[in-house]
Scaffold this active site. Structure first.
Site, short mmCIF file in Angstrom:
data_model
loop_
_atom_site.label_atom_id
_atom_site.label_comp_id
_atom_site.label_asym_id
_atom_site.label_seq_id
_atom_site.Cartn_x
_atom_site.Cartn_y
_atom_site.Cartn_z
N GLY A 252 8.61 -1.70 -1.36
CA GLY A 252 7.99 -0.64 -2.14
C GLY A 252 6.88 0.09 -1.42
N LEU B 3 3.69 5.46 10.88
CA LEU B 3 3.85 6.75 11.56
C LEU B 3 5.26 6.91 12.16
CD1 LEU B 3 2.17 9.26 12.01
CD2 LEU B 3 1.35 8.28 14.15
N HIS B 4 5.62 6.04 13.07
CA HIS B 4 6.99 5.92 13.60
C HIS B 4 7.50 7.06 14.48
CE1 HIS B 4 6.88 2.67 10.84
NE2 HIS B 4 7.35 3.31 9.79
N CYS C 117 13.33 5.59 3.82
CA CYS C 117 13.21 5.58 5.29
C CYS C 117 14.51 5.01 5.86
CB CYS C 117 12.01 4.75 5.72
SG CYS C 117 10.48 5.36 4.99
N CYS D 89 2.26 -11.58 2.32
CA CYS D 89 2.76 -10.20 2.31
C CYS D 89 3.40 -9.97 0.95
CB CYS D 89 3.78 -10.05 3.44
SG CYS D 89 4.63 -8.47 3.41
N CYS E 286 11.73 -6.18 5.86
CA CYS E 286 11.48 -5.78 4.49
C CYS E 286 12.77 -5.47 3.72
CB CYS E 286 10.56 -4.57 4.65
SG CYS E 286 10.34 -3.46 3.35
N ASN F 4 13.25 -4.90 13.20
CA ASN F 4 14.02 -6.07 12.78
C ASN F 4 15.40 -5.61 12.37
OD1 ASN F 4 12.53 -8.53 12.85
ND2 ASN F 4 11.25 -7.77 11.19
N SER G 206 -0.46 -0.87 3.20
CA SER G 206 0.36 -0.08 4.12
C SER G 206 1.05 1.05 3.35
CB SER G 206 1.41 -0.99 4.77
OG SER G 206 2.32 -0.24 5.53
N CYS H 263 12.50 0.72 -3.44
CA CYS H 263 11.60 1.78 -2.98
C CYS H 263 12.35 3.10 -3.00
CB CYS H 263 11.11 1.49 -1.56
SG CYS H 263 9.93 2.73 -0.95
N GLU I 191 10.59 -9.46 -2.86
CA GLU I 191 10.37 -10.38 -1.75
C GLU I 191 8.90 -10.48 -1.41
OE1 GLU I 191 14.48 -9.13 0.52
OE2 GLU I 191 12.59 -9.13 1.60
N CYS J 106 15.05 1.14 7.05
CA CYS J 106 14.46 0.10 6.21
C CYS J 106 15.47 -0.42 5.18
CB CYS J 106 13.23 0.67 5.51
SG CYS J 106 12.54 -0.42 4.25
N1 SAH Z 1 6.17 1.25 2.05
C1 SAH Z 1 5.10 0.89 2.89
C2 SAH Z 1 4.86 -0.61 2.97
C3 SAH Z 1 6.07 -1.50 3.05
S1 SAH Z 1 6.98 -1.45 4.56
C4 SAH Z 1 5.28 1.49 4.27
O1 SAH Z 1 6.35 2.00 4.56
O2 SAH Z 1 4.32 1.46 5.03
C5 SAH Z 1 5.90 -2.24 5.73
C6 SAH Z 1 6.19 -1.87 7.17
O3 SAH Z 1 7.45 -2.41 7.59
C7 SAH Z 1 6.28 -0.36 7.38
O4 SAH Z 1 5.56 0.02 8.52
C8 SAH Z 1 7.77 -0.17 7.59
O5 SAH Z 1 8.04 0.99 8.31
C9 SAH Z 1 8.16 -1.43 8.30
N2 SAH Z 1 9.60 -1.73 8.29
C10 SAH Z 1 10.53 -1.40 7.38
N3 SAH Z 1 11.74 -1.86 7.75
C11 SAH Z 1 11.58 -2.47 8.93
C12 SAH Z 1 12.46 -3.13 9.84
N4 SAH Z 1 13.76 -3.25 9.58
N5 SAH Z 1 11.94 -3.65 10.97
C13 SAH Z 1 10.62 -3.56 11.23
N6 SAH Z 1 9.74 -2.95 10.42
C14 SAH Z 1 10.21 -2.41 9.28
FE1 SF4 Z 2 9.85 2.30 1.32
FE2 SF4 Z 2 8.18 1.51 3.25
FE3 SF4 Z 2 10.82 0.95 3.37
FE4 SF4 Z 2 9.99 3.45 3.72
S1 SF4 Z 2 9.53 1.68 5.04
S2 SF4 Z 2 11.73 2.81 2.45
S3 SF4 Z 2 8.29 3.54 2.29
S4 SF4 Z 2 9.36 0.20 1.87
#
Ligand code: SAH
Ligand code: SF4
Length: 362
Positions: free
Chosen positions: A162, A218-219, A119, A108, A336, A293, A194, A115, A94, A122
Site C-alpha cells: 500500500g 524515485l526509481h 507501479c 515493516c 512487497c 526482488n 515510504s 495498492c 503482509e 511491484c
Molecule cells: N507504496 C510505498 C511504500 C511501499 S513499497 C512506496 O512505493 O514507496 C516500499 C518500497 O519497495 C518502494 O520503494 C518500492 O518501490 C519497493 N519495491 C516494490 N516492489 C519491489 C520489488 N519487487 N523489489 C524491490 N523493491 C520493491
Molecule cells: Fe504501491 Fe508502493 Fe507498490 Fe507502487 S511500489 S504499487 S506505490 S506499494
C-alpha cells in the site's frame, strides 16, 4: 445497532473521553491505552486490572482491531520473517520482521490492502487497491509480530503493501501511536514512512511536523522513464516531487531518503546514475539502492552486484550519500506483495499489457 468503536485506533486522550461516556474516570482510559497500545492486548478479557464488569461492558460496546497470523516464512539465515496477517474481515496483508547483527529489530508494515498506484515492477501493484487499513490495523501488525517473536521492536518502516500517504490520516495516527510513551515508545526518527511521491501529502506531512523519516520512491532520473515505472509521476512529475522533498527537509531538518529500485537495463546504467546524481545534488538527501526482488510474472531482471556497485560509486562521487539495501529474504518472496500473491487461491498468472513492458528491457 451502531458500530462498535475500534479502541486500537484511538489516542490515549480519545480513550479517556470515550470511557467518560461509560461514566468511567480518566485513569481507566489511561489503563486502556497501556493495554491496547503498550502491551498490544488481544482482548478486553485479558485486561486483568480492570473490573470484570467493565471488561464485559467493553466487549459489548467496543472492539480491538486484532490481526492473526495466517502464515509465516523465515529466511534460511533466520534474520527475516515474513508474515501473512488476516484482519477481522478476512482481508490479508503482509508484514516483515527483520533482525540485524547490531541488535536492531525492525518491523515493516502495510497501510492498505493491495495498492492502487500500479507501479510496474511491484507485486502489490498487480492486485489493485482493496481498502485502506485503520490505524489500529497498522499498529497491530507490530504487536502481532512482537508477540510471535517474543522481542520488542526498535524501528518501524511503512514499506509493506500500500501507499501510506494515500491513507494519510490512519498513517499519521499509527506513527503517533507507535511513538507515544503509552504505546511502544519507538523513537520518531526510527519510524520511516515510504511514499511513491504524493506531493500534496508530503507537504501536509511536513506541516504536521511529525518528525518521522521520509523515504521517497524515485526509481528514475527523468520523467519519461519514471512515468513508465511509476504511473503517478504523470500527475506529480520529478521537479514538483523534489521541491516537496526540499520543503520537507527544510521544515523538519531531516535528510530525505530516496529509494531507487534497480532494474537491469531499464534504470541502472552509468548514464542513469550520473543524471540521478545531478538531480539530487544540493538536496539534503540520502540514496538507498534496492536491487529488484524478482516477481515471477513481471518482465524485469535484477542487476548483478558489480552493476549495483558501479551505480553506487558514480552517485557517491557526486557527493550524495548512498547505501545499498542488503539482500534480505529473497528466498522467502520478500518483495512487497509477493507472499499474498502466492497465497491467494486460484490467482491467475498476470498478463501484462504491452504498455507495461518496459521498452528498454530486452
Ligand atoms: N507504496 C510505498 C511504500 C511501499 S513499497 C512506496 O512505493 O514507496 C516500499 C518500497 O519497495 C518502494 O520503494 C518500492 O518501490 C519497493 N519495491 C516494490 N516492489 C519491489 C520489488 N519487487 N523489489 C524491490 N523493491 C520493491
Ligand atoms: Fe504501491 Fe508502493 Fe507498490 Fe507502487 S511500489 S504499487 S506505490 S506499494
Amino acid at each position: 445497532m451502531t458500530e462498535r468503536a475500534d479502541l486500537r485506533s484511538l489516542y490515549q486522550e480519545e480513550l479517556v473521553s470515550w470511557v467518560a461516556g461509560l461514566n468511567e474516570p480518566p485513569y481507566r482510559g489511561r489503563q486502556l491505552a497501556r493495554w491496547v497500545h503498550g502491551r498490544g492486548a488481544r482482548s478486553f478479557e485479558g485486561m486483568t486490572d480492570l473490573p470484570a464488569s467493565l471488561r464485559r461492558r467493553l466487549a459489548e460496546v467496543a472492539r480491538l482491531a486484532t490481526l492473526r497470523v495466517v502464515r509465516r516464512t523465515t529466511s534460511a539465515d533466520g534474520s527475516t520473517t515474513k508474515y501473512l496477517l488476516a484482519c477481522e474481515d478476512g482481508s490479508t496483508v503482509e508484514s516483515v520482521w527483520m533482525r540485524y547483527a547490531d541488535g536492531r529489530r525492525s518491523a515493516c508494515v502495510s497501510t492498505q490492502v493491495g495498492c492502487g498506484m500500479g507501479c510496474t515492477f511491484c507485486a502489490t501493484g498487480l492486485s489493485g487497491l482493496g481498502r485502506n487499513l485503520a490505524a489500529g490495523e497498522i499498529t497491530d501488525q507490530v504487536h502481532v509480530m512482537q508477540h510471535d517473536q517474543g522481542e520488542r521492536v526498535t524501528h518501524v518502516v511503512f514499506m509493506g503493501m500500500g501507499e501510506p500517504l494515500a491513507n494519510l490520516e490512519a498513517t499519521v495516527r499509527a506513527v503517533r501511536l507507535l511513538n507515544a510513551p503509552y504505546g511502544l515508545g519507538v523513537g520518531i526518527r526510527r519510524i520511516t514512512v515510504s511514499t511513491v511521491g504524493l506531493v500534496p501529502q508530503i507537504r501536509r506531512l511536513a506541516q504536521l511536523r511529525l518528525g518521522c523519516t521520509l523515504a521517497v520512491s524515485l526509481h528514475a532520473p527523468d520523467d519519461e522513464l519514471r512515468s513508465r515505472l511509476v504511473p503517478i509521476n504523470r500527475r506529480y512529475p520529478i521537479s514538483s516531487l523534489l521541491e516537496a522533498c526540499r520543503e520537507y527537509a527544510a521544515v523538519t531538518g531531516r535528510r530525505v531518503t530516496f529509494e531507487y529500485v534497480l532494474l537491469e537495463g531499464v534504470n541502472d546504467t552509468p548514464d542513469h546514475a550520473r543524471r540521478l546524481a545531478e538531480r539530487l545534488h544540493g538536496l539534503l538527501a540520502h540514496l538507498n539502492l534496492i536491487p529488484w526482488n524478482p516477481v515471477p510474472s513481471l518482465p524485469y531482471r535484477r542487476p548483478g552486484p558489480e552493476r549495483v556497485r558501479q551505480f553506487a560509486r558514480i552517485v557517491r562521487a557526486q557527493g550524495v550519500p548512498v547505501t545499498v539495501r542488503v539482500e534480505r529474504g529473497v528466498d522467502i518472496l520478500a518483495a512487497c506483495g509477493q507472499l499474498r500473491e502466492a497465497h491467494t487461491p486460484g490467482r491467475k498468472p498476470v498478463q501484462l499489457a504491452p504498455r507495461l513492458v518496459p521498452a528498454a528491457a530486452p
